[in-house]
Design a protein around this motif. Structure first.
Motif, PDB file in Angstrom:
ATOM      1  N   ILE A 180      35.742  43.316  43.992  1.00 49.91           N
ATOM      2  CA  ILE A 180      37.201  43.102  44.089  1.00 49.91           C
ATOM      3  C   ILE A 180      37.718  43.620  45.438  1.00 49.91           C
ATOM      4  CG2 ILE A 180      39.449  43.821  43.145  1.00 49.91           C
ATOM      5  CD1 ILE A 180      38.081  43.893  40.356  1.00 49.91           C
ATOM      6  N   LEU A 202      31.850  45.653  40.016  1.00 52.54           N
ATOM      7  CA  LEU A 202      33.040  44.784  39.983  1.00 52.54           C
ATOM      8  C   LEU A 202      34.114  45.314  40.932  1.00 52.54           C
ATOM      9  CD1 LEU A 202      34.480  42.350  38.633  1.00 52.54           C
ATOM     10  CD2 LEU A 202      35.366  43.944  36.941  1.00 52.54           C
ATOM     11  N   VAL A 222      35.839  35.811  41.863  1.00 49.62           N
ATOM     12  CA  VAL A 222      35.718  37.227  41.450  1.00 49.62           C
ATOM     13  C   VAL A 222      36.978  37.664  40.703  1.00 49.62           C
ATOM     14  CG1 VAL A 222      35.570  39.618  42.273  1.00 49.62           C
ATOM     15  CG2 VAL A 222      34.110  37.870  43.286  1.00 49.62           C
ATOM     16  N   LEU A 223      38.143  37.232  41.222  1.00 47.24           N
ATOM     17  CA  LEU A 223      39.404  37.605  40.566  1.00 47.24           C
ATOM     18  C   LEU A 223      39.558  36.853  39.239  1.00 47.24           C
ATOM     19  CD1 LEU A 223      41.853  37.816  43.603  1.00 47.24           C
ATOM     20  CD2 LEU A 223      40.417  39.598  42.586  1.00 47.24           C
ATOM     21  N   VAL A 242      36.845  41.159  48.167  1.00 42.23           N
ATOM     22  CA  VAL A 242      37.700  39.962  48.067  1.00 42.23           C
ATOM     23  C   VAL A 242      39.105  40.262  48.587  1.00 42.23           C
ATOM     24  CG1 VAL A 242      38.828  38.380  46.440  1.00 42.23           C
ATOM     25  CG2 VAL A 242      36.411  38.916  46.176  1.00 42.23           C
ATOM     26  N   LYS A 243      39.658  41.393  48.168  1.00 38.88           N
ATOM     27  CA  LYS A 243      41.023  41.764  48.590  1.00 38.88           C
ATOM     28  C   LYS A 243      41.083  41.936  50.115  1.00 38.88           C
ATOM     29  CE  LYS A 243      43.327  42.338  44.643  1.00 38.88           C
ATOM     30  NZ  LYS A 243      44.572  41.656  44.321  1.00 38.88           N
ATOM     31  N   ALA A 260      44.010  44.433  40.137  1.00 43.48           N
ATOM     32  CA  ALA A 260      43.092  43.475  40.761  1.00 43.48           C
ATOM     33  C   ALA A 260      43.665  42.066  40.848  1.00 43.48           C
ATOM     34  CB  ALA A 260      41.780  43.450  39.981  1.00 43.48           C
ATOM     35  N   HIS A 270      40.339  33.060  43.397  1.00 44.78           N
ATOM     36  CA  HIS A 270      38.994  33.452  43.829  1.00 44.78           C
ATOM     37  C   HIS A 270      38.131  33.743  42.600  1.00 44.78           C
ATOM     38  CE1 HIS A 270      35.720  35.703  45.662  1.00 44.78           C
ATOM     39  NE2 HIS A 270      36.129  35.243  46.829  1.00 44.78           N
ATOM     40  N   PHE A 313      37.056  35.949  37.309  1.00 47.92           N
ATOM     41  CA  PHE A 313      36.171  36.670  36.371  1.00 47.92           C
ATOM     42  C   PHE A 313      36.848  37.957  35.879  1.00 47.92           C
ATOM     43  CE2 PHE A 313      33.075  40.092  35.716  1.00 47.92           C
ATOM     44  CZ  PHE A 313      32.338  39.556  34.663  1.00 47.92           C
ATOM     45  N   THR A 314      37.487  38.672  36.820  1.00 49.13           N
ATOM     46  CA  THR A 314      38.154  39.930  36.452  1.00 49.13           C
ATOM     47  C   THR A 314      39.288  39.667  35.457  1.00 49.13           C
ATOM     48  OG1 THR A 314      37.671  40.758  38.662  1.00 49.13           O
ATOM     49  CG2 THR A 314      39.292  41.986  37.390  1.00 49.13           C
TER      50      THR A 314
END
Lengths: 301, 41
Positions: free
Chosen positions: B33, B29, A49-50, B36-37, A116, A47, A52-53
């Motif tokens: 996260i 952020l 977002v993940l 998303v989770k 995360a 994903h 990017f993290t």
């Protein structure tokens, strides 16, 4: 600048730009790039977002390792022209601030990655930070000319972390990406240490040209180019990458080898006449960027 | 920098602004996260 200046308290609190400088942003850019390529070359999607993290954590982890390196090496940095302007040797920041910043940033990046993304990527990130700080900086750098040969492993972890972040495992291709950077590091740093030899000698760092001389260093650069090229091309015959990558890897490695032979032929001892060394150093950075770009392009086709 | 302002104060202010921006970005952020989770189950 005396070697003790960095121990005196600065008259002003450190600027935020000094904290940014502690993270070695230029080194970080190569780390982020190779990690991103490892992630994009992986077969599993992650994903955004993940993703990017994960990249953020890798960048922060690299920054933490850089800060801890500068904290430990403040005395050496003060002795070398190339590094004397860094925040600690220039006296713009107390030494403990760099230590606290590095430890905090490192712990934060590892924890965030684990919570995360996944704990395998987090564990490899922790190992890479500890390897750079404890094995390379504290143990090897001041003791042996093999410092960057073994220490090069620290910079080879990012594509493995990127891959592990996307897939949750480590297979043969990320191990080969590790091997490429691991074998690329010695010729890259030895090329620089040839034209920065005086700096290293003045600081008492046992880099290969200082300990064994220029000729031995030039021979080792040429020697290391062979396994590096083999590792770079290997994903193609092993069926882990396609012909786009294979042709790019072969052409780039050939160019690297030609420049390494130029270095081998050069007999200059003065920095001003070390153009082949400077050319190889510059090209080695481009080599890694183009090689990893070709891998991602190939995976996308 | 405001003319005549104490340079120590100016330096502290710029660091506080950067820290605030960093913490704000971190909060955003963490929110992203979490979403998303949750959507991934």
């Amino acid at each position: 600048m005396s070697a003790t200046t960095f121990n005196s308290a600065p008259s002003l609190p450190a600027d935020w730009r000094d904290f940014l400088a502690l993270t070695k942003p230029r080194v970080m850019s190569l780390v982020v790039f190779t990690a991103l390529c490892g992630m994009l070359a992986a077969p599993d999607a992650i994903h955004p977002v993940l993703a990017f993290t994960a990249i953020l954590c890798i960048a922060l982890g690299a920054g933490a390792a850089g800060a801890l390196n500068m904290w430990y090496e403040a005395d050496l940095d003060a002795l070398m022209k190339r590094t004397a302007g860094r925040p600690l040797p220039a006296g713009r920041m107390p030494r403990e601030a760099a230590l606290h910043f590095g430890v905090g940033l490192g712990a934060f990046s590892v924890l965030l990655m684990g919570l995360a993304v996944n704990w395998l990527a987090s564990a490899i990130l922790a190992v890479s930070i500890l390897f750079y700080v404890l094995v390379y900086t504290v143990w090897l750098k001041r003791r042996t000319p093999q410092n960057i040969v073994i220490g090069g492993a620290a910079g080879a972890f990012p594509p493995v972390i990127g891959w592990a972040a996307a897939t949750g495992d480590v297979t043969l291709l990320p191990v080969l990406l590790f091997a490429i950077i691991f074998l690329w590091t010695p010729p890259h740093f030895w090329a620089m240490s040839l034209f920065a030899r005086t700096d290293y000698a003045n600081a008492g760092v046992p880099m290969l040209p200082v300990v064994a001389g220029n000729l031995v260093t030039r021979r080792r650069i040429a020697l290391y180019t062979l396994p590096m090229a083999a590792a770079a091309i290997a994903p193609w015959p092993l069926g882990l990458a396609g012909s786009v990558y294979g042709i790019a890897a072969t052409a780039l490695s050939l160019a690297f080898a030609i420049l390494a032979i130029d270095v081998l032929r050069n007999t200059a001892t003065e920095t001003a006449r070390m153009k082949p060394e400077k050319r190889l150093f510059g090209f080695s950075i481009l080599y890694l960027f183009l090689l990893f770009s070709a891998l991602v392009l190939d995976a996308a086709l | 920098m405001i003319p005549g302002e104490d340079p120590v104060r100016t330096r502290q202010k710029s660091r506080a602004v950067v820290m605030a921006l960093g913490l704000g970005a971190f909060a955003a952020l963490m929110y992203a996260i979490s979403i998303v989770k949750m959507t991934m189950g």
